[in-house]
Design a protein around this motif. Structure first.
Motif, PDB file in Angstrom:
ATOM      1  N   GLU A  99       0.868  -1.177   0.000  1.00 32.21           N
ATOM      2  CA  GLU A  99       0.000   0.000   0.000  1.00 32.21           C
ATOM      3  C   GLU A  99       0.904   1.225   0.000  1.00 32.21           C
ATOM      4  OE1 GLU A  99      -3.272   0.621   0.170  1.00 32.21           O
ATOM      5  OE2 GLU A  99      -4.160  -1.340   0.508  1.00 32.21           O
ATOM      6  N   SER A 100       0.478   2.276  -0.665  1.00 27.78           N
ATOM      7  CA  SER A 100       1.194   3.551  -0.726  1.00 27.78           C
ATOM      8  C   SER A 100       2.640   3.360  -1.178  1.00 27.78           C
ATOM      9  CB  SER A 100       1.166   4.263   0.616  1.00 27.78           C
ATOM     10  OG  SER A 100       2.126   3.690   1.473  1.00 27.78           O
ATOM     11  N   ASP A 101       3.367   4.453  -1.248  1.00 26.97           N
ATOM     12  CA  ASP A 101       4.727   4.318  -1.768  1.00 26.97           C
ATOM     13  C   ASP A 101       5.717   4.037  -0.650  1.00 26.97           C
ATOM     14  OD1 ASP A 101       7.027   4.350  -3.164  1.00 26.97           O
ATOM     15  OD2 ASP A 101       6.382   5.964  -4.479  1.00 26.97           O
ATOM     16  N   GLU A 127       8.416  13.624  -1.106  1.00 23.58           N
ATOM     17  CA  GLU A 127       7.920  13.472  -2.463  1.00 23.58           C
ATOM     18  C   GLU A 127       7.904  14.841  -3.149  1.00 23.58           C
ATOM     19  OE1 GLU A 127       3.932  12.050  -2.678  1.00 23.58           O
ATOM     20  OE2 GLU A 127       4.603  10.315  -3.804  1.00 23.58           O
ATOM     21  N   ASP A 166       6.417  14.515  -8.886  1.00 18.93           N
ATOM     22  CA  ASP A 166       6.065  13.119  -8.611  1.00 18.93           C
ATOM     23  C   ASP A 166       4.589  12.979  -8.306  1.00 18.93           C
ATOM     24  OD1 ASP A 166       8.456  12.091  -9.136  1.00 18.93           O
ATOM     25  OD2 ASP A 166       9.063  11.713  -7.061  1.00 18.93           O
ATOM     26  N   VAL A 217       2.618  13.254 -11.485  1.00 19.89           N
ATOM     27  CA  VAL A 217       2.705  11.995 -12.245  1.00 19.89           C
ATOM     28  C   VAL A 217       1.725  10.975 -11.677  1.00 19.89           C
ATOM     29  CG1 VAL A 217       4.176  10.005 -12.701  1.00 19.89           C
ATOM     30  CG2 VAL A 217       5.069  12.300 -13.030  1.00 19.89           C
ATOM     31  N   LEU A 218       1.722  10.906 -10.340  1.00 21.42           N
ATOM     32  CA  LEU A 218       0.858   9.924  -9.683  1.00 21.42           C
ATOM     33  C   LEU A 218      -0.615  10.202  -9.974  1.00 21.42           C
ATOM     34  CD1 LEU A 218       1.683   7.553  -7.982  1.00 21.42           C
ATOM     35  CD2 LEU A 218       1.067   8.850  -5.951  1.00 21.42           C
ATOM     36  N   ASN A 275      -1.471   9.366 -13.473  1.00 23.77           N
ATOM     37  CA  ASN A 275      -1.527   7.921 -13.640  1.00 23.77           C
ATOM     38  C   ASN A 275      -2.869   7.362 -13.175  1.00 23.77           C
ATOM     39  OD1 ASN A 275      -0.443   5.317 -14.191  1.00 23.77           O
ATOM     40  ND2 ASN A 275      -0.200   5.045 -11.978  1.00 23.77           N
ATOM     41  N   TYR A 276      -3.300   7.796 -11.977  1.00 21.62           N
ATOM     42  CA  TYR A 276      -4.587   7.314 -11.469  1.00 21.62           C
ATOM     43  C   TYR A 276      -5.720   7.719 -12.396  1.00 21.62           C
ATOM     44  CZ  TYR A 276      -2.980   5.462  -7.016  1.00 21.62           C
ATOM     45  OH  TYR A 276      -2.390   4.691  -6.064  1.00 21.62           O
ATOM     46  N   THR A 277      -5.671   8.954 -12.899  1.00 21.72           N
ATOM     47  CA  THR A 277      -6.722   9.416 -13.799  1.00 21.72           C
ATOM     48  C   THR A 277      -6.729   8.590 -15.085  1.00 21.72           C
ATOM     49  OG1 THR A 277      -6.088  11.581 -12.979  1.00 21.72           O
ATOM     50  CG2 THR A 277      -7.738  11.514 -14.723  1.00 21.72           C
ATOM     51  N   LEU A 290      -5.616   5.562 -15.618  1.00 19.10           N
ATOM     52  CA  LEU A 290      -6.104   4.199 -15.374  1.00 19.10           C
ATOM     53  C   LEU A 290      -7.618   4.185 -15.242  1.00 19.10           C
ATOM     54  CD1 LEU A 290      -3.540   2.719 -12.822  1.00 19.10           C
ATOM     55  CD2 LEU A 290      -3.820   2.114 -15.207  1.00 19.10           C
ATOM     56  N   GLY A 291      -8.150   5.212 -14.539  1.00 16.89           N
ATOM     57  CA  GLY A 291      -9.591   5.288 -14.343  1.00 16.89           C
ATOM     58  C   GLY A 291     -10.329   5.476 -15.654  1.00 16.89           C
ATOM     59  N   PHE A 329      -9.306   4.795 -18.540  1.00 18.21           N
ATOM     60  CA  PHE A 329      -9.103   3.605 -19.333  1.00 18.21           C
ATOM     61  C   PHE A 329     -10.104   2.503 -18.944  1.00 18.21           C
ATOM     62  CE2 PHE A 329      -6.942  -0.334 -20.197  1.00 18.21           C
ATOM     63  CZ  PHE A 329      -6.875  -0.177 -21.559  1.00 18.21           C
ATOM     64  N   SER A 330     -10.267   2.287 -17.647  1.00 25.64           N
ATOM     65  CA  SER A 330     -11.234   1.276 -17.198  1.00 25.64           C
ATOM     66  C   SER A 330     -12.637   1.632 -17.664  1.00 25.64           C
ATOM     67  CB  SER A 330     -11.245   1.172 -15.676  1.00 25.64           C
ATOM     68  OG  SER A 330      -9.950   1.036 -15.212  1.00 25.64           O
ATOM     69  N   VAL A 337     -13.141   0.666 -21.205  1.00 24.07           N
ATOM     70  CA  VAL A 337     -13.321  -0.775 -21.388  1.00 24.07           C
ATOM     71  C   VAL A 337     -14.716  -1.198 -20.927  1.00 24.07           C
ATOM     72  CG1 VAL A 337     -12.553  -3.055 -20.619  1.00 24.07           C
ATOM     73  CG2 VAL A 337     -10.875  -1.317 -21.206  1.00 24.07           C
TER      74      VAL A 337
END
Lengths: 326, 312
Positions: free
Chosen positions: B11-13, B22, B26, B29-30, B33-35, B37-38, B40-41, B44
């Motif tokens: 969990e977490s970094d 941090e 960074d 970027v994080l 990345n979450y956006t 992935l969201g 993208f899901s 789909v």
């Protein structure tokens, strides 16, 4: 294959654990000792002989004029007649171009996308988030080709499909997607991306778990940003797997996905959708007079080109990327 | 949480030593990345949600485009019409038979091939493995395969669906790697000292230790069999043997509703009306069985596939 390289080293001949066993057994003795293992192997080998090697032998009809009455053996030899006929036919270059463009485009899209997805998933640290994204993205893998094509059909339907309704909001459309040769390749490739991306990412995720935390810690201490760590730590970790998958993909560039092509195909988009395999299918099973020998010759040609490409890709990979299938 | 925990479950970094802060880039970027992935899901998921909603909606609302996310005017009409269409019900039954029969047969063949090939003391192992691997790179082609099925008398029988595609060499390799990495050589040595034969060892020790890989094989083969349609197209001619996918192809892709399959004329008219709607409900019905199976075996599947792919 690569499996051979990780074989555990042969144990040096030590005193035999069983008093009865001789030090240097002959091959025959060792085979007799393992007779039960051969017995187990017999069933799969018989299957392999019938359903894999018999068809390879049967492929000789490509060099014959096959007819049902004389069978494979009895039919007359005609040499390279069918291959020459194919090479000279007006279909030849169109089929090759369609096949290569379609699968080249597919490779261009479906090869990098799973890598990006895996890197993204690896970066995300919230477990529930990772899990849900993973669950969602690899569900389409389990949906059949027929249903995926059915899904495309209802989504892009010019009257009722949600895609055209959406385009209608901007005053575009309705667009006839299925019968348009220009759209065929995009439909094929992006639906493949939708379906396979999540599942293909699994293998890269597995490779990423082998990265040791120390590497990341060292990079952080050296002041590396998150993106830099992805580039310099994570990416090298998945390179060997990526190379092997790329080789396999190039080897099958002439063949894969033909079932979906056949389903998406209709008389109006043949210009771009006719590939070697669909043509073989039509010659053998749809045309009024089945031309088995001619169809088999085209199929054999395709298989051989695929094999050559695979060997070529492997050689290049071994030389330049330092990892290969064999 | 300590750093000794296994890699994928963090969990977490946790790479960050407490002293290092941090940076802002960074964090950006994080968040990106979450956006990504969201989004993208969602991309789909959307087609699936749309089809599900359309299947449960009133046909006229679907036609007029009112349905885009949630069902509008709840209706089960389209599902009811499925059961009036003989081909679908029969196809469903056939597909169940092919999936179960095919998966059992293929898994047995795969295990029988994989275990002896995982033993490093077997003379001729390299040659036999080569025979298997070569078929991954080269095959006779569509027409010669058809001729073999014809010559063996399997044409237009249920066996034509199960036998020719029974074994996938890729699975043999994955299973073999699993055996090599999880069954220690010492176990076999000690069993032999105790007088256990190879088959006895396979049956009493190897199989009980291999439940994950057996599950992977069963699932993989069953899903492949459930989803296959092309072999049925060329090998089967009798309609009562058709698997579901072939019937689906007629309705979904070719938009044909066969009048002889429908019991009466009124039914046929209703069917024409419902045809578009039928597509949605059919997609739902056909997708459910594989999706139902996979959460149960998913864990094993990922684990087994990883073991096989990485160490192989």
């Amino acid at each position: 294959m690569a499996t051979e390289t990780i074989e555990r080293p042969q144990v040096a001949p030590t005193p035999a654990p069983l008093p009865r066993r001789k030090h240097a057994q002959t091959l025959g003795a060792r085979m007799r000792k393992n007779w039960q293992l051969y017995l187990m192997l017999a069933v799969p080998l018989i299957w392999l002989g019938i359903f894999a090697y018999w068809p390879m032998y049967g492929a000789i009809i490509a060099f014959k004029d096959y007819n049902v009455i004389d069978g494979i053996l009895g039919s007359r030899w005609v040499g390279f007649k069918h291959f020459e006929r194919f090479a000279e036919s007006y279909q030849f270059w169109r089929l090759i171009k369609n096949t290569l463009v379609l699968h080249g485009y597919e490779l261009l899209v479906t090869f990098p996308l799973p890598i990006i997805l895996a890197l993204g998933l690896n970066l995300a640290r919230r477990r529930w988030y990772r899990r849900s994204v993973q669950m969602i993205t690899y569900a389409p893998h389990f949906i059949s080709t027929v249903v995926v094509v059915g899904l495309i059909v209802v989504l892009v339907d010019p009257n009722t499909g949600v895609v055209n309704q959406f385009l209608g909001l901007f005053g575009i459309g309705p667009v006839e997607v299925l019968s348009n040769p220009d759209w065929f390749r995009h439909l094929y490739v992006w639906s493949a991306a939708w379906q396979t991306m999540g599942f293909s990412a699994i293998i890269y995720l597995a490779a990423l778990t082998s990265v040791s935390p120390e590497q990341h810690e060292a990079a952080i201490v050296d002041g590396a940003s998150r993106l830099r760590r992805v580039w310099h730590v994570d990416l090298p970790a998945i390179r060997p797997v990526a190379v092997i998958l790329l080789i396999l993909n190039i080897g099958s560039i002439m063949s894969v996905g033909f079932e979906k092509v056949l389903l998406l195909q209709n008389p109006l988009n043949l210009q771009t959708s006719e590939v070697i395999d669909t043509y073989v299918y039509k010659l053998g099973f749809v045309s009024q007079i089945p031309q088995f020998s001619y169809a088999a010759a085209i199929g054999l040609f395709r298989s051989l080109v695929g094999l050559v490409l695979l060997v070529l890709a492997n050689t290049l990979a071994r030389r330049f990327a330092k990892s290969s299938l064999w | 949480m300590t750093t000794t925990q296994s890699a994928p479950e963090r969990e977490s970094d946790d790479y960050l030593p407490a002293a290092v802060k941090e940076t802002r880039s960074d964090r950006i970027v994080l968040i990106c990345n979450y956006t990504a992935l969201g989004l993208f899901s969602l991309a789909v998921l959307y087609p699936l949600v749309y089809v599900l909603s359309a299947a449960f909606s009133e046909p006229k609302n679907v036609q007029s485009g009112e349905v885009w996310l949630w069902p509008v005017g709840l209706s089960l009409e389209s599902f009811r019409s499925i059961f009036d269409y003989d081909g679908i019900v029969r196809g469903f039954g056939n597909s169940v038979v092919y999936a179960i029969g095919g998966a059992l047969l293929a898994t047995v063949l795969t295990l029988l091939a994989a275990y002896p090939l995982s033993r490093r003391d077997l003379p001729g192992k390299g040659l036999i493995l080569g025979l298997f691997l070569f078929t991954m790179m080269f095959n006779g082609g569509l027409i010669p395969n058809y001729l073999v099925v014809d010559r063996t008398g399997l044409l237009d029988t249920r066996w034509a669906m199960i036998l020719p595609t029974a074994m996938a060499v890729w699975n043999v390799i994955i299973t073999r790697t699993y055996f090599q990495t999880t069954i220690p050589e010492e176990l076999h040595e000690s069993a032999r000292v105790d007088g256990c034969s190879d088959i006895g060892f396979f049956w009493r020790v190897v199989l009980p230790l291999s439940k994950p890989i057996i599950a992977v094989n069963l699932l993989f083969y069953a899903v492949a069999q459930w989803n296959s349609w092309f072999n049925a197209l060329i090998y089967l001619t009798s309609e009562h043997l058709f698997p579901l996918q072939l019937v689906l192809r007629q309705i979904l892709v070719q938009s044909n509703v066969d009048p002889s399959q429908v019991r009466d004329v009124a039914e046929l008219l209703r069917m024409k009306e419902l045809q578009e709607q039928l597509k949605f409900s059919l997609i739902v019905i056909a997708t459910i069985p594989p999706l139902l199976v996979y959460p149960f075996v998913q864990k094993h599947f990922v684990k087994g596939a990883m073991v096989g792919s990485l160490k192989g």
